[in-house]
Scaffold this motif. Structure first.
Motif, short mmCIF file in Angstrom:
data_model
loop_
_atom_site.label_atom_id
_atom_site.label_comp_id
_atom_site.label_asym_id
_atom_site.label_seq_id
_atom_site.Cartn_x
_atom_site.Cartn_y
_atom_site.Cartn_z
N ILE A 1 15.17 29.65 -21.75
CA ILE A 1 14.85 28.81 -20.44
C ILE A 1 13.97 29.91 -19.65
O ILE A 1 12.68 29.57 -19.13
CB ILE A 1 16.17 28.41 -19.69
N SER A 2 14.22 31.15 -19.51
CA SER A 2 13.83 32.01 -18.61
C SER A 2 12.50 32.46 -19.33
O SER A 2 11.48 32.40 -18.33
CB SER A 2 14.72 33.18 -18.35
N PHE A 3 12.40 32.64 -20.32
CA PHE A 3 10.99 33.24 -20.82
C PHE A 3 10.05 32.15 -21.08
O PHE A 3 8.92 32.18 -21.16
CB PHE A 3 11.30 34.15 -22.38
N ARG A 4 10.60 30.90 -21.35
CA ARG A 4 9.67 29.71 -21.32
C ARG A 4 9.17 29.26 -19.81
O ARG A 4 7.88 28.93 -19.78
CB ARG A 4 10.50 28.34 -21.80
N LEU A 5 9.98 29.67 -18.97
CA LEU A 5 9.61 29.54 -17.49
C LEU A 5 8.46 30.25 -17.08
O LEU A 5 7.46 30.09 -16.63
CB LEU A 5 10.85 29.64 -16.69
N ILE A 6 8.72 31.63 -17.56
CA ILE A 6 7.69 32.77 -17.35
C ILE A 6 6.29 32.22 -17.94
O ILE A 6 5.02 32.53 -17.56
CB ILE A 6 8.31 34.01 -17.58
N GLN A 7 6.45 31.75 -19.27
CA GLN A 7 5.09 31.53 -20.12
C GLN A 7 4.54 30.42 -19.17
O GLN A 7 3.20 30.47 -19.21
CB GLN A 7 5.53 31.11 -21.20
N LEU A 8 5.10 29.38 -18.67
CA LEU A 8 4.45 28.05 -18.30
C LEU A 8 3.87 28.41 -16.86
O LEU A 8 3.18 27.82 -16.31
CB LEU A 8 5.59 27.16 -18.24
N GLU A 9 4.77 29.29 -16.14
CA GLU A 9 4.64 29.22 -14.51
C GLU A 9 4.18 30.82 -14.09
O GLU A 9 4.43 31.11 -13.16
CB GLU A 9 5.94 28.78 -13.79
N ASP B 1 17.76 43.71 -5.70
CA ASP B 1 16.95 42.93 -6.77
C ASP B 1 15.62 42.53 -6.06
O ASP B 1 14.36 42.52 -6.56
CB ASP B 1 17.64 41.91 -7.57
N LEU B 2 15.79 41.99 -4.92
CA LEU B 2 14.57 41.40 -4.35
C LEU B 2 13.64 42.69 -3.96
O LEU B 2 12.39 42.41 -3.83
CB LEU B 2 15.04 40.66 -2.77
N GLY B 3 14.32 43.73 -3.60
CA GLY B 3 13.35 44.96 -3.20
C GLY B 3 12.59 45.63 -4.53
O GLY B 3 11.47 45.72 -4.29
N THR B 4 13.44 45.53 -5.71
CA THR B 4 12.72 45.68 -7.06
C THR B 4 11.67 44.92 -7.33
O THR B 4 10.46 45.21 -7.83
CB THR B 4 13.89 45.51 -8.20
N LEU B 5 11.94 43.43 -6.84
CA LEU B 5 10.67 42.59 -7.21
C LEU B 5 9.36 43.01 -6.18
O LEU B 5 8.43 42.93 -6.84
CB LEU B 5 11.38 41.31 -6.83
N PHE B 6 9.79 43.37 -5.05
CA PHE B 6 8.71 43.66 -4.19
C PHE B 6 7.87 44.92 -4.47
O PHE B 6 6.62 45.05 -4.70
CB PHE B 6 9.20 44.09 -2.63
N TRP C 1 10.22 39.69 -16.42
CA TRP C 1 10.88 39.93 -17.55
C TRP C 1 12.20 40.78 -17.24
O TRP C 1 13.10 40.81 -17.71
CB TRP C 1 9.98 41.04 -18.39
N PHE C 2 12.15 41.33 -15.90
CA PHE C 2 13.38 41.95 -15.33
C PHE C 2 13.92 40.85 -14.44
O PHE C 2 15.27 40.44 -14.51
CB PHE C 2 13.00 43.30 -14.74
N ILE C 3 13.43 40.40 -13.41
CA ILE C 3 14.12 39.82 -12.30
C ILE C 3 14.42 38.37 -12.75
O ILE C 3 15.58 37.93 -12.09
CB ILE C 3 12.94 39.53 -11.24
N LEU C 4 13.83 37.75 -13.65
CA LEU C 4 14.43 36.30 -13.89
C LEU C 4 14.91 36.34 -15.34
O LEU C 4 15.25 35.39 -15.93
CB LEU C 4 13.11 35.30 -14.25
N LEU D 1 13.75 47.74 -16.84
CA LEU D 1 12.82 47.78 -15.97
C LEU D 1 11.72 48.71 -16.22
O LEU D 1 10.38 48.39 -16.03
CB LEU D 1 13.89 48.12 -14.86
N LEU D 2 11.97 49.66 -16.88
CA LEU D 2 10.79 50.73 -17.27
C LEU D 2 9.89 50.16 -18.09
O LEU D 2 8.56 50.49 -17.81
CB LEU D 2 11.63 51.97 -17.56
N SER D 3 10.42 49.38 -18.98
CA SER D 3 9.41 48.94 -20.02
C SER D 3 8.43 47.86 -19.49
O SER D 3 7.59 47.60 -19.83
CB SER D 3 10.01 48.32 -21.14
#
Length: 449
Positions: free
Chosen positions: A47-55, A168-173, A191-194, A386-388
């Protein structure tokens, strides 16, 4: 709004399915139900990686989903770990004016009643009979959570979860900012946050790698901008959450030496700032017994415990064949030295001139550490994942897709690992990593390692 629903119906459908899966994971899953655990995790992974692919161009939609999925866990007690009981125990000790580094829970339980009894039973015998292994910034978080949570275990859990989500929100930013500066697609941060692995292990199971990683990524962002002093302070704070960032310090050698703005002289001030920051965080707990107790607790992980290892298990098998007994005590001393030598090799023989190259070296360093470790709990993979995100390497996505098979050990009373499942986890990872190194080595002018 109507147009959005019309154009994103499939994405919304699988996003809602994700809500149902996460709810089931948070409230209707037992750790020993391995089939259900793997089924839910596999579904969420898709689900997560399909969402990243679509959106991938819809940043706000993916960020909102990442937050929503985390909030599902807010009122649930962790179901894949019992570490949180020790977190709250240590936090309550601090509120009582007791240094958590000086006493094992088994030495104090006779002095307490009520919530203490529940915490003591919940943490299990391993934690009951050992000194705490959590650095001081972690202890501060435990104390704040115990204070604001009152005498409620769930209340303390909620506070800790909120802090982990904010990290996590700080990491996203800052992760997004780094990707922008590197000229990489911004959606890669998801790939990390979701990632369900991160949502489940950090927010769900309350492992503080997420807080550590926020300080690391913030530190790297400032270092990339040339603000080395604040970068050093933040890296020192990250060490005081988890000790892992210490292994990255040697890798800064060529980064400073070959950078016109930084130069090698500033590296010594950088190291000193990190050391002073760590020391200041330990000062409130300083005592003659602190170093010995803390070191003893950390040493257990290298010389006593075994879980989900790879190369070490091969060495252990050879040891049984040659010696007839488990050689963990000897291997636990040698393997960290080998890890250090690899990191020093990456520090002095690899051209870490750019921030992206530095991060790639950090990824190789911690990967080597994990491959050579005697104990690799799933949440340890959060750092290399995260590093990757900021590199060309994708083997970590494969690894985190397979690592939950290690939870099979919890599905049987003897806590026995399955060698076939370990092979299924590690062989594809080793194979794909070798392929990626070979591909990047021969398709780029500069050597990867």
């Amino acid at each position: 709004m109507k147009e959005f629903f019309k154009n994103h119906r499939f994405s919304l459908l699988i996003a809602i399915t994700g809500i149902a899966f996460y709810f089931s994971f948070a409230f209707n899953l037992e750790r020993n139900d391995f089939i259900k655990l793997i089924g839910l995790y596999g579904g969420l992974f898709f689900i997560s990686f399909r969402l990243i692919q679509l959106e991938k161009t819809n940043f706000c939609f993916l960020a909102g989903l990442a937050l929503l999925y985390r909030l599902i866990f807010l009122l649930a007690l962790p179901n894949l770990t019992q570490d949180f009981y020790r977190f709250i125990w240590d936090g309550n000790l601090i509120l009582e004016g007791i240094n958590p580094y000086l006493f094992k829970p088994s030495e104090l339980i006779g002095n307490f009643q009520g919530i203490w009894t529940e915490l003591y039973k919940g943490m299990g015998s391993l934690s009951q009979n050992n000194f705490t292994s959590y650095p001081p910034v972690n202890q501060l978080i435990f104390a704040v959570s115990a204070l604001l949570g009152g005498k409620s275990i769930l209340g303390s859990v909620i506070i800790m979860r909120i802090l982990i989500i904010l990290a996590d929100l700080g990491t996203l930013f800052f992760g997004r900012k780094l990707l922008q500066d590197f000229g990489l697609p911004q959606h890669q941060i998801f790939w990390f946050i979701l990632n369900p692995f991160i949502i489940i292990e950090l927010t769900g199971n309350m492992h503080f790698e997420g807080v550590m990683l926020f300080f690391i990524i913030f530190s790297l962002y400032l270092l990339h901008k040339g603000k080395w002093l604040m970068s050093a302070i933040l890296l020192g704070i990250s060490v005081s959450v988890k000790l892992i960032p210490l292994m990255f310090l040697p890798l800064l050698w060529n980064y400073f030496r070959k950078n016109q703005q930084l130069k090698i002289q500033k590296l010594w001030f950088y190291y000193a700032t990190v050391a002073i920051t760590v020391l200041l965080t330990f000062l409130p707990f300083l005592s003659s017994e602190l170093i010995s107790n803390f070191s003893a607790s950390i040493g257990l992980w290298f010389q006593k415990f075994e879980f989900n290892a790879s190369i070490y298990y091969l060495i252990r098998w050879i040891g049984f064949e040659l010696k007839g007994y488990n050689i963990i005590a000897a291997a636990g001393k040698i393997l960290p030295v080998l890890t250090l030598l690899i990191i020093l090799g990456l520090a002095f023989f690899r051209r870490n001139r750019s921030t992206t190259t530095l991060i790639t070296s950090m990824l190789f360093g911690i990967t080597a550490y994990l491959f050579l470790s005697t104990t690799v709990h799933p949440w340890y993979l959060a750092t290399p994942l995260l590093l990757s995100v900021f590199t060309k390497y994708r083997f970590m996505i494969l690894w985190i897709g397979l690592v939950f098979m290690s939870y099979f050990a919890y599905s049987n009373p003897g806590f026995e690992e399955n060698s076939w499942l370990l092979a299924v986890e590690y062989l594809p990872v080793f194979g794909y990593l070798i392929y990626e190194i070979f591909k990047n080595e021969f398709q780029t002018k500069k050597p990867v390692i």
